[in-house]
Design an enzyme around this catalytic site. Structure first.
Site, short mmCIF file in Angstrom:
data_model
loop_
_atom_site.label_atom_id
_atom_site.label_comp_id
_atom_site.label_asym_id
_atom_site.label_seq_id
_atom_site.Cartn_x
_atom_site.Cartn_y
_atom_site.Cartn_z
N SER A 443 0.30 84.41 63.46
CA SER A 443 1.67 84.45 62.95
C SER A 443 1.85 85.49 61.85
O SER A 443 2.97 85.82 61.49
CB SER A 443 2.06 83.07 62.40
OG SER A 443 1.15 82.67 61.39
N HIS A 464 2.37 85.27 69.70
CA HIS A 464 2.63 84.31 68.63
C HIS A 464 3.37 83.10 69.20
O HIS A 464 4.56 83.16 69.49
CB HIS A 464 3.45 84.99 67.53
CG HIS A 464 3.88 84.06 66.43
ND1 HIS A 464 5.00 84.30 65.66
CD2 HIS A 464 3.34 82.89 65.97
CE1 HIS A 464 5.13 83.31 64.78
NE2 HIS A 464 4.15 82.45 64.96
N GLU A 476 6.59 84.98 70.78
CA GLU A 476 6.75 86.34 70.25
C GLU A 476 5.55 87.18 70.67
O GLU A 476 4.41 86.86 70.34
CB GLU A 476 6.85 86.26 68.72
CG GLU A 476 7.27 87.52 68.03
CD GLU A 476 7.46 87.31 66.53
OE1 GLU A 476 8.22 88.08 65.92
OE2 GLU A 476 6.86 86.38 65.96
N ASN A 514 8.70 85.50 61.38
CA ASN A 514 8.31 85.14 60.02
C ASN A 514 8.88 86.10 58.99
O ASN A 514 9.13 85.74 57.84
CB ASN A 514 6.78 85.08 59.91
CG ASN A 514 6.23 83.80 60.50
OD1 ASN A 514 6.89 82.77 60.52
ND2 ASN A 514 5.01 83.85 61.02
#
Length: 733
Positions: A443, A464, A476, A514
């Protein structure tokens, strides 16, 4: 070629069959409505026809309206779009009302011809609204079929009479889960709910429908709301019981939507107002409210992101043009929560899995996660013992890296440490074939750096997953500097196999998701230190459509994870690190042992069973609430702009290549205000000139983290929208 055909049988029954040749499931378009209407009117005018059955040539009945058409309805409605939309909706009502009245005398309710719907499988949206206009609904006993009205999930509501008919058929209370939550049922549950009339064996479907049509009398085909003395089940709004129903429904809608989803409020208003008047007037009321929703930019943004763009990405809109890369066997390194979840979704998709951990006990525990999931399915009668045995048989839990021979994809899901991941990469590549793609599940760690441990960086990619893997829809995919097309295609094909929605981004700190969500959390924590009332922060977030306030989100993901990310980011950025004030609060919480839900103590208080209570009183003791509080909108803008500006910067930096991925990823990945259609759709709703002006105000008040990106400044000066400028790529695709 027409989507509807009609065959008039010697028995006097005209069978109208729906079969859209270009699609695996029927969807309705404007021409389809005209064809259906023409066949119905033909059959009603033919004296040799005693009745009609409407069915499908496919295993399902229909998947609903073509939402691409709904999305364009406003554009094609002329200079007065509201008028054009209303008239278009009323034409749909006219078609279904002609089916419902079936040629009967308006005064005596006699002389009509029976019309039955025969549903071989799934019937959604307009695929249920047409049957609801028929006089009897037969559904095949197909446990995989889904029957319902899911329109509310994409920002609209059933606007072809479904709202009026279902609420009148079942009553407002019984209809509310189907209308306001988009609840779908299998045929038997749909019959129990009163939505369909009969569930019959699939091989008897058409015969049973014909039999009913040939034996139905005048009284059988008059809808209750067209009969004299009709009373709404559960009571109309002016009835004491009905009044309480609507009071409760209003509270429920506002409690669940926080007032930011216009479709839910419009639907409830249509049901309430429609229940006070005769049915034909009620249809006009429904059409007005449906037009109101279609005119709201929220509905078109939600349809675009949650249906059109999401579907395009799932079908490979941004997939490189290389051969099919379907995964036959996946190796998963690390059987912890992430690895176990990836193994589960892979096995459920029929992919062979090699699940590796350092000990057999850990590997077996990872496989047990799948077994527990399947056991829950068995308890709910959604999974059979045979299915369980087959899925578990696909997972080989082991410590032996040699078992990875034959895998065409590896997903590494070990501890978030560069050294550990590098060691695993080398061990795997010593065993697998040279064509095997290696994906790391991370991540935060940069893919290009991790790829340095690989002998084949062109076949190294980031995937991800979001936790929990089996429930989260987004994946992702991150391209490293040397990642080549085949690795991207392999990752995309794998995500498609496991029925997730992919977005593809380029490598950068925190990637895309993120990168956007951390500023949201940080802004909330920063406001706590400033003395903003914590409850104001949390409620402001929910009132603007975020599923969780920033403080609750920290509790859910854990305070110590936030500390770890902060330390790593500070080490990487040095003097440029901007979040020292946030760290003060976060580190203090960690020192106090308030690590979030997992510790039953965080920004919120928890009882001994782990149930979340009120915000922790110690927070205000440490950071006293200021006498003067910001406005609700000010707090909301800080929380929203903290996210969307990072989205714009990600586009500006080339991390994000397609704004469709930015919008879909934001909604599915961290729940960014779904009513808005995503960050770029929200900026288009408020307009780039206003967005740039608001950024300048926020920058002056709170600092450079709100500084207007050059791209946004340029677009504001030109009066451009994001979908106007960057949506051309989507249109070309």
């Amino acid at each position: 070629m027409t989507d509807f055909t009609m065959e008039k049988g010697a028995d006097g029954v005209a069978v109208i069959t729906w079969d859209v040749q270009s699609k695996s499931m029927n969807v309705m378009n404007q021409q389809g409505f005209e064809d259906l209407d023409a066949h119905v009117q033909d059959a009603l005018a033919d004296e040799a026809v005693k009745g009609i059955v409407i069915t499908s040539a496919k295993d399902s009945f229909a998947g609903g309206m073509d939402l691409n058409i709904i999305a364009k309805m406003k554009e094609s409605a002329g200079d007065d779009p509201a008028k054009g939309l209303f008239e278009g909706v009323m034409e749909m009502h006219g078609v279904l009302r002609r089916i419902e009245r079936a040629g009967m005398d308006p005064k005596t309710n006699k002389g009509g011809k029976p019309i039955a719907a025969a549903l071989p499988g799934t019937a959604l949206g307009i695929g249920l609204e047409i049957p609801l206009a028929c006089h009897r609904i037969f559904a095949a006993d197909n446990p995989k079929a889904k029957i319902g009205l899911p329109e509310i999930m994409v920002g609209i509501f059933p606007g072809a009479g479904g709202t009026m008919r279902l609420s009148r058929k079942l009553g407002a209370m019984q209809a509310s889960p189907l209308l306001l939550e988009g609840k779908l049922n299998d045929p038997k549950k749909a019959k129990m709910a009163g939505v369909v009339d009969e569930v019959v064996p699939a091989d008897e479907l058409l015969d049973r429908a014909k039999e009913w049509v040939l034996n139905a009398g005048d009284a059988d085909i008059v809808k209750p709301w067209d009969a004299k003395g009709y009373k709404m089940p559960g009571g109309a709004p002016y009835h004491p019981a009905g009044f309480m129903t609507f009071v409760g429904a209003s509270a429920m809608v506002n409690g669940k939507t926080m007032g930011v989803y216009p479709a839910a409020k419009a639907l409830l208003s249509a049901v309430y107002e429609g229940a006070l008047v005769p049915f034909d007037t009620a249809l006009k009321i429904e059409a007005r409210w449906f037009t109101n929703v279609l005119m709201n930019p929220s509905s078109s943004a939600m349809i675009r992101s949650l249906f059109i763009n999401k579907e395009a990405l799932e079908k490979g809109a941004n997939r490189p043009a290389v051969d099919d890369q379907k995964v036959k066997q996946v190796g998963i390194i690390g059987a912890g929560m992430m690895g176990a979840g990836i193994a589960l979704v892979s096995a459920l998709a029929g992919i062979k899995v090699v699940l590796i951990d350092s000990t057999q006990e850990a590997a077996d525990k990872g496989k047990a996660y799948t077994e527990a999931h399947l056991d829950k399915g068995i308890a709910r009668k959604k999974v059979t013992e045979e299915k369980k045995e087959a899925v578990l048989g696909l997972i080989n839990a082991t410590t032996d890296y040699d078992a990875l021979k034959g895998c065409d994809l590896i997903v590494e899901a070990v501890f978030e440490d560069m050294g550990v991941k590098a060691e695993v990469t080398k061990k795997v590549e010593a065993v697998v074939g040279e064509d095997c793609i290696f994906a790391t599940n991370t991540s935060t760690l940069p893919i290009s750096e991790l790829a340095k441990a690989s002998a084949r960086p062109e076949q190294f990619i980031g995937i991800h997953f979001f936790s929990p893997v089996d429930k989260m829809l987004l994946v992702e995919i991150i391209k490293g500097q040397k990642t080549e097309d085949r690795a991207v295609a392999k990752a995309l094909d794998f995500v498609r196999q496991i029925r997730k929605t992919p977005i593809v981004v380029n490598d950068a700190r925190f990637f895309y998701a993120n990168r956007c969500i951390i500023p949201y959390i940080n802004e909330g924590i920063r406001m706590v230190k400033e003395g903003v009332e914590p409850a104001l922060i949390e409620n402001a977030a929910k009132l603007v459509g975020m599923p969780l306030g920033p403080l609750q989100l920290v509790d859910e993901t854990s305070v110590d994870l936030g500390v770890k990310i902060a330390k790593a980011t500070r080490a990487a950025m040095g003097d440029a690190y901007p979040d020292g004030e946030v760290d003060e609060v976060l580190f203090w919480m960690a020192d106090e042992g308030r690590l979030g839900r997992k510790a039953n103590a965080g920004f919120y208080s928890y009882d001994e069973k782990g149930k979340r209570g009120l915000l922790w009183e110690g927070l205000e003791a440490k950071y006293p609430v200021a006498d003067e509080q910001p406005s609700l909108v000010e707090v909301q803008h800080r929380l929203l702009f903290a996210q969307v500006l990072e989205g714009v910067r990600a586009l500006e930096d080339g991390v994000l290549e397609d704004i469709r991925e930015g919008d879909v990823g934001a909604i599915l990945g961290w729940g960014f205000a779904p009513w808005s259609g995503g960050p770029f759709s929200w900026l288009d709703i408020i307009g780039t000139p206003y967005a740039a002006e608001r950024c300048d105000q926020l920058t002056e008040a709170y600092g450079d983290r709100f500084k207007t990106p050059d791209l946004l400044r340029e677009m504001a000066a030109k009066g451009q929208s994001f979908y106007g400028r960057f949506g051309k790529k989507a249109q070309a695709a």
